[in-house]
Design a protein around this motif. Structure first.
Motif, PDB file in Angstrom:
ATOM      1  N   PRO A  63       0.801  -1.227   0.000  1.00 13.10           N
ATOM      2  CA  PRO A  63       0.000   0.000   0.000  1.00 13.10           C
ATOM      3  C   PRO A  63       0.832   1.274   0.000  1.00 13.10           C
ATOM      4  N   LYS A  64       0.677   2.058  -1.049  1.00 11.55           N
ATOM      5  CA  LYS A  64       1.397   3.322  -1.174  1.00 11.55           C
ATOM      6  C   LYS A  64       0.459   4.477  -0.833  1.00 11.55           C
ATOM      7  N   ILE A  65       1.032   5.541  -0.343  1.00 10.77           N
ATOM      8  CA  ILE A  65       0.252   6.688   0.095  1.00 10.77           C
ATOM      9  C   ILE A  65      -0.650   7.213  -1.022  1.00 10.77           C
ATOM     10  N   LYS A 150       9.505   4.169   1.694  1.00  9.01           N
ATOM     11  CA  LYS A 150       9.853   3.796   3.064  1.00  9.01           C
ATOM     12  C   LYS A 150       8.620   3.262   3.764  1.00  9.01           C
ATOM     13  N   LYS A 151       8.812   2.170   4.485  1.00  2.97           N
ATOM     14  CA  LYS A 151       7.709   1.531   5.182  1.00  2.97           C
ATOM     15  C   LYS A 151       7.378   2.265   6.471  1.00  2.97           C
ATOM     16  N   TYR A 257      11.597  -5.278   4.541  1.00  2.83           N
ATOM     17  CA  TYR A 257      10.809  -4.316   3.770  1.00  2.83           C
ATOM     18  C   TYR A 257      11.517  -3.830   2.500  1.00  2.83           C
ATOM     19  N   PRO A 258      12.791  -3.431   2.546  1.00  2.00           N
ATOM     20  CA  PRO A 258      13.444  -3.037   1.293  1.00  2.00           C
ATOM     21  C   PRO A 258      13.622  -4.204   0.317  1.00  2.00           C
ATOM     22  N   LEU A 259      13.698  -5.427   0.827  1.00  2.00           N
ATOM     23  CA  LEU A 259      13.778  -6.581  -0.083  1.00  2.00           C
ATOM     24  C   LEU A 259      12.509  -6.690  -0.918  1.00  2.00           C
ATOM     25  N   ASN A 352      17.397   1.508   4.082  1.00  2.00           N
ATOM     26  CA  ASN A 352      15.936   1.523   4.132  1.00  2.00           C
ATOM     27  C   ASN A 352      15.338   0.530   5.125  1.00  2.00           C
ATOM     28  N   VAL A 353      16.147   0.041   6.054  1.00  2.00           N
ATOM     29  CA  VAL A 353      15.598  -0.830   7.095  1.00  2.00           C
ATOM     30  C   VAL A 353      14.703  -0.010   8.020  1.00  2.00           C
ATOM     31  N   ASN A 354      13.789  -0.684   8.696  1.00  2.19           N
ATOM     32  CA  ASN A 354      12.856  -0.009   9.580  1.00  2.19           C
ATOM     33  C   ASN A 354      13.421   0.001  11.003  1.00  2.19           C
ATOM     34  N   HIS A 355      13.817   1.162  11.461  1.00  5.22           N
ATOM     35  CA  HIS A 355      14.525   1.257  12.745  1.00  5.22           C
ATOM     36  C   HIS A 355      13.608   1.002  13.941  1.00  5.22           C
ATOM     37  N   GLU A 356      12.326   1.269  13.791  1.00  7.90           N
ATOM     38  CA  GLU A 356      11.386   0.987  14.881  1.00  7.90           C
ATOM     39  C   GLU A 356      11.358  -0.513  15.177  1.00  7.90           C
ATOM     40  N   ARG A 357      11.314  -1.333  14.136  1.00 14.69           N
ATOM     41  CA  ARG A 357      11.305  -2.784  14.325  1.00 14.69           C
ATOM     42  C   ARG A 357      12.676  -3.281  14.808  1.00 14.69           C
ATOM     43  N   LEU A 358      13.751  -2.660  14.336  1.00 19.16           N
ATOM     44  CA  LEU A 358      15.089  -3.042  14.809  1.00 19.16           C
ATOM     45  C   LEU A 358      15.204  -2.840  16.322  1.00 19.16           C
TER      46      LEU A 358
END
Length: 374
Positions: A63-65, A150-151, A257-259, A352-358
């Motif tokens: 889903p894109k904005i 970006k996710k 997500y970037p994959l 582009n990794v999601n830092h919140e999930r990290l």
């Protein structure tokens, strides 16, 4: 409160829900292919009879904005009484986003993502009907949205659907890649939920039950699955969704997500390609930095409990078993054979990794750890 209805033929309950809500106009948010392939399109058309139906399927698999804005415009224009989301995780997430954004006046959607406490309206009722058995999105308060590649994740109680219908008959015709990726998504969510820093006793119960169900059902080749196997898998996915609704996901999701967005690797498969290595990373407490929400003894105990579930003795064996699981579903298990791991691609992923999930992973994921994965 989410009311869940499950079992073969449970789609028929949509007629009762529509009648009880006195819904004269229904917006169906669905993917282009699975709506027809699952048999849901014809069944719903017959079931709802004279009810006016509007279909929104003009969106990509993530889903894109821009797509969400079109859906919001359609909902505001048509003013339906009910939203029915039917499809995979993307269709369900799209419907969840449209429902909330359409009834809150500020059109700056990123503001709602960053400040969900400003959401004050729930919107019209939403029924979620998965036609895959992977995401568990029908049972979560989250919805994924991509803004400038970006996710982001919208998290709010109003995002969670009011009803979910789990009809295994709708999942019998999945193409192999979608079916395999769905299985991997569900079990990945459950594993990550179990070791998540936000895990609770309740989320671990959901996760453990989901993992055991999936491991038992994957003993039978995917090509031989019939209604009983699909029913179990759909229940397991629902449980994994309940687990991450409490705990959220961790590093493998963050890196996946970037994959998906840049290399078109289906979401569940992308997560699974990363997750195997984290059995070792999250167990290496001597050489890696522990994030401060849990102590060393707790993390060690949690990882050993996971090894027991997978019937192995240590992290190396668990990683090998995980790769064998991917291979048994007919997929390549090594990421280096799926994408070209050159400097450009690795930097693209790392940026582009999601830092919140990290930050929800028991071990702090450093640049060195990220590099080691590729």
């Amino acid at each position: 409160m989410n009311k869940s209805i499950s079992g073969a033929g449970s789609l028929n309950h949509l007629k009762d829900i529509t009648f009880n809500l006195n819904a004269r106009k229904v917006l169906i948010v669905t993917g282009k292919k699975l709506f027809s392939l699952s048999g849901a399109q014809e069944k719903i058309k017959q079931m709802l009879g004279s009810t006016e139906i509007i279909v929104f399927n003009e969106f990509d698999s993530n889903p894109k904005i821009e797509d969400v804005k079109h859906g919001v415009q359609l909902l505001r224009l048509q003013k339906p009484d009910l939203i029915v989301a039917i499809g995979g995780g993307s269709a369900l997430d799209m419907a969840k986003l449209i429902r909330v954004f359409a009834c809150n006046n500020d059109n700056n959607y990123l503001s709602y993502v960053n400040h969900p406490d400003t959401i004050i309206n729930k919107g019209i009722p939403l029924v979620a009907i998965p036609t895959t058995y992977g995401t568990g999105s029908e049972s979560t308060r989250f919805a994924t949205i991509y803004i400038d590649n970006k996710k982001h994740s919208l998290s709010h109680d109003f995002v969670k659907p009011d009803y979910s219908i789990l009809d295994p008959e709708l999942c019998l015709s999945l193409p192999n890649l979608i079916a395999a990726s769905s299985c991997l998504d569900a079990i990945s969510q459950a594993v990550e939920s179990y070791w998540s820093l936000k895990s609770t006793d309740k989320s671990k119960q959901y996760a453990l039950k989901a993992i055991n169900l999936i491991l038992s059902i994957l003993k039978k080749p995917l090509k031989d699955w019939e209604l009983p196997e699909v029913s179990v898998m759909l229940e397991a996915a629902h449980l994994s969704g309940k687990a991450i609704n409490i705990s959220t996901t961790t590093a493998p999701h963050a890196i996946s997500y970037p994959l998906t967005i840049f290399f078109n690797i289906p979401h569940g498969y992308a997560v699974a390609l990363i997750l195997g290595s984290f059995f070792k990373i999250n167990s290496d407490l001597n050489n890696n930095e522990i994030q401060d929400a849990k102590d060393e003894l707790y993390i060690d105990k949690t990882m050993k409990e996971l090894f027991d579930v997978f019937d192995v003795s240590n992290a190396d064996e668990c990683c090998l078993k995980w790769k064998g699981l991917i291979k048994s579903l007919g997929l390549e298990e090594n990421i280096t054979n799926v994408i070209e791991c050159n400097e450009h691609n690795i930097n693209l992923i790392m940026d582009n990794v999601n830092h919140e999930r990290l930050s929800n992973n028991p071990i702090k994921v450093t640049k060195e750890i990220l590099l080691s994965l590729f």
